[in-house]
Design a protein around this motif. Structure first.
Motif, PDB file in Angstrom:
ATOM      1  N   THR A 267       5.510   5.656  -1.936  1.00  0.00           N
ATOM      2  CA  THR A 267       4.887   6.668  -3.357  1.00  0.00           C
ATOM      3  C   THR A 267       4.287   7.602  -3.208  1.00  0.00           C
ATOM      4  OG1 THR A 267       4.184   4.015  -4.103  1.00  0.00           O
ATOM      5  CG2 THR A 267       2.659   6.170  -4.777  1.00  0.00           C
ATOM      6  N   LEU A 268       4.263   8.490  -3.812  1.00  0.00           N
ATOM      7  CA  LEU A 268       4.452  10.141  -3.600  1.00  0.00           C
ATOM      8  C   LEU A 268       3.117  10.096  -3.715  1.00  0.00           C
ATOM      9  CD1 LEU A 268       6.043  13.181  -5.895  1.00  0.00           C
ATOM     10  CD2 LEU A 268       3.216  12.501  -5.588  1.00  0.00           C
ATOM     11  N   SER A 269       2.749  11.014  -2.689  1.00  0.00           N
ATOM     12  CA  SER A 269       1.511  11.250  -2.229  1.00  0.00           C
ATOM     13  C   SER A 269       1.475  12.799  -1.443  1.00  0.00           C
ATOM     14  CB  SER A 269       1.090  10.130  -0.594  1.00  0.00           C
ATOM     15  OG  SER A 269       1.289  10.324   0.025  1.00  0.00           O
ATOM     16  N   ALA A 270       0.401  13.321  -1.487  1.00  0.00           N
ATOM     17  CA  ALA A 270       0.351  14.485  -0.745  1.00  0.00           C
ATOM     18  C   ALA A 270       0.450  14.158   0.578  1.00  0.00           C
ATOM     19  CB  ALA A 270      -0.796  15.440  -1.353  1.00  0.00           C
ATOM     20  N   ALA A 271       0.074  13.282   0.954  1.00  0.00           N
ATOM     21  CA  ALA A 271      -0.895  12.245   2.712  1.00  0.00           C
ATOM     22  C   ALA A 271       0.643  12.379   2.852  1.00  0.00           C
ATOM     23  CB  ALA A 271      -2.081  11.798   2.163  1.00  0.00           C
ATOM     24  N   GLY A 272       1.122  11.879   2.153  1.00  0.00           N
ATOM     25  CA  GLY A 272       2.785  11.954   2.806  1.00  0.00           C
ATOM     26  C   GLY A 272       3.597  12.998   2.965  1.00  0.00           C
TER      27      GLY A 272
END
Length: 369
Positions: A267-272
């Motif tokens: 899932t799209l995430s800033a952390a990723g």
């Protein structure tokens, strides 16, 4: 234009004062240190003009608000025309700095920069990390899953229907319509396009045969200028798909697809996105203070989002105008401060720079003269 201020950011204002105090101390001004009170911080006064990345737009508004809160004599104008326009404007001297979602090319570095001292070059300083979303607007589809090959086929025009077997195979049980896919891409030279095409070139090379580029390479779908233009076009087309910096999603109602990374759908995430950047080396062969990052587009660590952009402030290592250098140095140091990064993350959905990278950016910014 002087950007309109958003709600006051108290923590950011304090950070601006502390960072600028440290800036003045490092320039030999004496007396002020990062531990001094905000009221003792030196004031920056003058005007800076920046042009560039539309993905940076929200973050720039936030940063400008923060630094101007404690520097009433400072005016920073930022025009989000796009990364390509920003670099061209900076190279020609029409802008004091550029915002760019792609670092300077070797061919650009081999030329001259109008505002830089003779014999010196510009440097790339990363200030903004954000995932690029595969955003879509399809009624009845809420958890779309895609892999790199399928994305490449959609955006190159090889897949034209939402119920294509390649899409249905990745989305068991989903009710995918037989409608035509409306592809929305950037019309302008764009660092977001550069990062998007780099990702596809690395992960779907047999499908995406065009070289990575700031210019979208295929004659397919609808074109729109800037992050906001793409969001608006995708919102208004009921069976659309687009690539867009996550900051542009906002309240558009667009949904974001999951991305196959290794054997998982992430899932799209800033952390990723930030994890991928932390896992990536600097570009080799650059000047010591040039912090261009060679993004690992094939990173498969847990929750990784390798469809990521790193956006830079591009500035002279040495300006012809020393007063301009002081303003740029102070502004970049402020941007890389933890409070400014956290404020941008809150407003734009970006990922704050890691402590290690932020310190490298601040150290490099202090050498601007």
């Amino acid at each position: 234009m002087k950007l309109t201020r958003i709600a006051p950011l108290g923590a950011v204002a304090v950070a601006a004062a502390l960072v600028l105090a440290g800036c003045a101390s490092n320039e030999g001004g004496g007396g002020s240190t990062p531990s001094d009170s905000a009221s003792a911080a030196p004031q920056l006064s003058g005007t800076l003009n920046g042009i560039g990345s539309s993905a940076q737009g929200t973050a720039q508004t936030t940063w400008i608000t923060g630094i101007q809160t404690t520097n009433s004599g400072l005016t920073i104008n930022y025009d989000p025309q796009g990364s390509g326009a920003g670099r061209k404007s900076f190279i020609s001297g029409a802008a004091d700095f550029a915002g760019s979602d792609a670092a300077l090319k070797d061919t650009e570095l081999s030329g001259t920069f109008a505002l830089c001292a003779d014999g010196t070059k510009a440097i790339d300083l990363p200030v903004y990390i954000s995932p690029i979303a595969i955003a879509y607007n399809v009624d009845g589809v809420s958890d779309l899953k895609l892999d790199a090959d399928t994305i490449a086929k959609i955006f190159s025009g090889k897949i034209t229907k939402w119920n294509d077997p390649a899409i249905t195979a990745l989305n068991s049980g989903a009710s995918l319509p037989a409608a035509a896919i409306t592809v929305v891409h950037r019309s302008d030279d764009s660092g977001t396009t550069q990062n998007f095409t780099e990702y596809l070139s690395a992960n779907a090379p047999s499908v995406w045969t065009a070289p990575a580029s700031q210019t979208f390479p295929y004659q397919v779908g609808d074109a729109a200028k800037g992050t906001s233009g793409v969001a608006e076009a995708a919102k208004n087309a009921k069976t659309s798909i687009a690539y867009i910096d996550d900051s542009g999603i906002g309240d558009s109602g667009l949904k974001t697809a999951q991305l196959k990374v290794g054997d998982s759908f992430n899932t799209l995430s800033a952390a990723g996105a930030a994890a991928v950047v932390a896992d990536s080396p600097l570009v080799s062969g650059r000047a010591a203070n040039d912090l261009a990052i060679a993004i690992n587009r094939k990173d498969t660590q847990a929750n990784a989002w390798p469809l990521v952009l790193v956006s830079y402030i591009i500035a002279c290592q040495q300006y012809k105008d020393a007063a301009k250098a002081t303003l740029v140095s102070g502004y970049v140091q402020y941007i890389a401060s933890d409070a400014a990064q956290q404020a941008a993350a809150k407003q734009a959905g970006s990922a704050p720079l890691s402590s290690d990278l932020a310190q490298k950016v601040i150290a490099a910014a202090k050498t601007i003269k």
